[in-house]
Design an enzyme around this catalytic site. Structure first.
Site, PDB file in Angstrom:
ATOM      1  CB  THR A 123      34.401  11.358  -8.999  1.00 40.14           C
ATOM      2  OG1 THR A 123      34.182  10.338  -8.036  1.00 40.14           O
ATOM      3  CG2 THR A 123      34.429  10.754 -10.388  1.00 40.14           C
ATOM      4  CB  CYS A 124      33.922  16.389  -9.585  1.00 39.31           C
ATOM      5  SG  CYS A 124      33.548  17.823 -10.596  1.00 39.31           S
TER       6      CYS A 124
END
Length: 327
Positions: free
Chosen positions: A63-64
């Site tokens: 996600t990051c």
């Protein structure tokens, strides 16, 4: 960062686990990013953290976008034998990033058997009281965190292992001396208005805070569009630089996550910024082993949704356009 690493921003109040949480805004409704705490580098001249094979691990989450930067540099420089990668689950739990046997993530850390990212932070510093963030660069020899600031990690990866790399990989330099002033200048406003701008927009809890950030975000996207309008391959011209490495993770997430879940919804990249979209597709499709291979759009969309509204939006379809459809 600054001046050398403009991502170093101060936030009020420790203890929030990561960038996806809904409660990160201060009382005035504005999101302020906390400074990273571990700021060492790998270097032959360092008294502790020397460049060696099989010694270091970078912990990441699909996600990051900040973790994505580290993945890109590791692939670009061919550091697979020097820097291992361990994936945490794409969703953020009540105790921060965690392991779960799904997609890229194992059930637990392969080296220590930990189930939570925070366990590494407490191992490195039992009194640690700030956010538990990725990327986190870990040293297995001294069993501690080297660095958790993405801008410093990618710059460190750019040069730290050059003397141990094949000539063609050692020659890759995304922060060339002759372009450093221009790179630093672009990095500064892109970080503030775009990379962090999507978070300041998405985490705003008042209309005033939202308005203060959403319009500068799109003005900066227009500025990037103008830079790329002369047909250049990369933001700085004919050479891939640190600017592209830092910008790509934000732009590839934009339509899939930020447009809907972060209310960055004035325009989509694919329809509103044709030159920026061309640049994105160029990186994604022309360097598949670097950019495409490190991009997990379905995971990251689910990850952002899990901590924003709990419902994953159906679109956009497709998550990234193919070249023929975009042309």
């Amino acid at each position: 960062m600054a001046p050398a690493f403009p991502d170093d921003k101060t936030a009020k109040g420790p203890g929030i686990d990561a960038d996806q949480r809904k409660d990160q805004a201060d009382k005035d409704g504005k999101f302020r990013r906390q400074a990273s705490s571990f700021r060492n580098i790998i270097s032959a001249d360092h008294d502790k953290f020397k460049p060696e094979k099989g010694r270091y691990v970078v912990y990441v989450v699909a996600t990051c976008p900040w973790a994505h930067r580290a993945l890109l540099m590791r692939k670009l420089k061919g550091l697979e034998e020097f820097i291992d990668v361990v994936w945490l689950h794409w969703a953020l739990g009540d105790k921060g990033w965690y392991f779960k046997e799904e997609d890229n993530s194992p059930a637990k850390d392969p080296y220590y058997g930990y189930t939570l990212l925070r366990e590494f932070y407490f191992k490195a510093d039992p009194g640690y009281d700030k956010r538990f963030t990725v990327p986190m660069l870990w040293d297995r020899k001294y069993q501690t965190i080297v660095n958790n600031e993405s801008s410093e990690i990618i710059r460190n990866f750019n040069t730290a292992f050059n003397h141990l790399l094949p000539p063609e990989k050692a020659a890759i330099d995304v922060y060339p001396e002759e372009l450093r002033p221009e790179i630093d200048d672009v990095n500064e406003w892109v970080y503030d208005k775009v990379n962090n701008g999507v978070y300041k927009t998405g985490f705003a809890t008042t209309q005033e805070a939202y308005d203060e950030n959403v319009y500068p975000l799109f003005e900066s996207l227009e500025r990037l569009e103008r830079l790329l309008s002369d047909g250049r391959e990369y933001v700085m011209g004919s050479k891939l630089t640190e600017v592209d490495i830092r910008l790509y993770p934000t732009i590839v997430r934009f339509d899939a996550a930020y447009f809907t879940l972060f209310r960055c919804n004035i325009k989509m990249i694919r329809y509103g910024f044709p030159h920026l979209h061309r640049w994105l597709l160029h990186l994604y499709y022309d360097f598949p082993d670097i950019f495409k291979a490190t991009t997990f759009l379905e995971q990251l969309k689910r990850g952002y949704a899990s901590t924003r509204v709990g419902i994953t939006p159906a679109g956009p379809v497709p998550l990234i356009m193919d070249r023929e459809a975009a042309s």
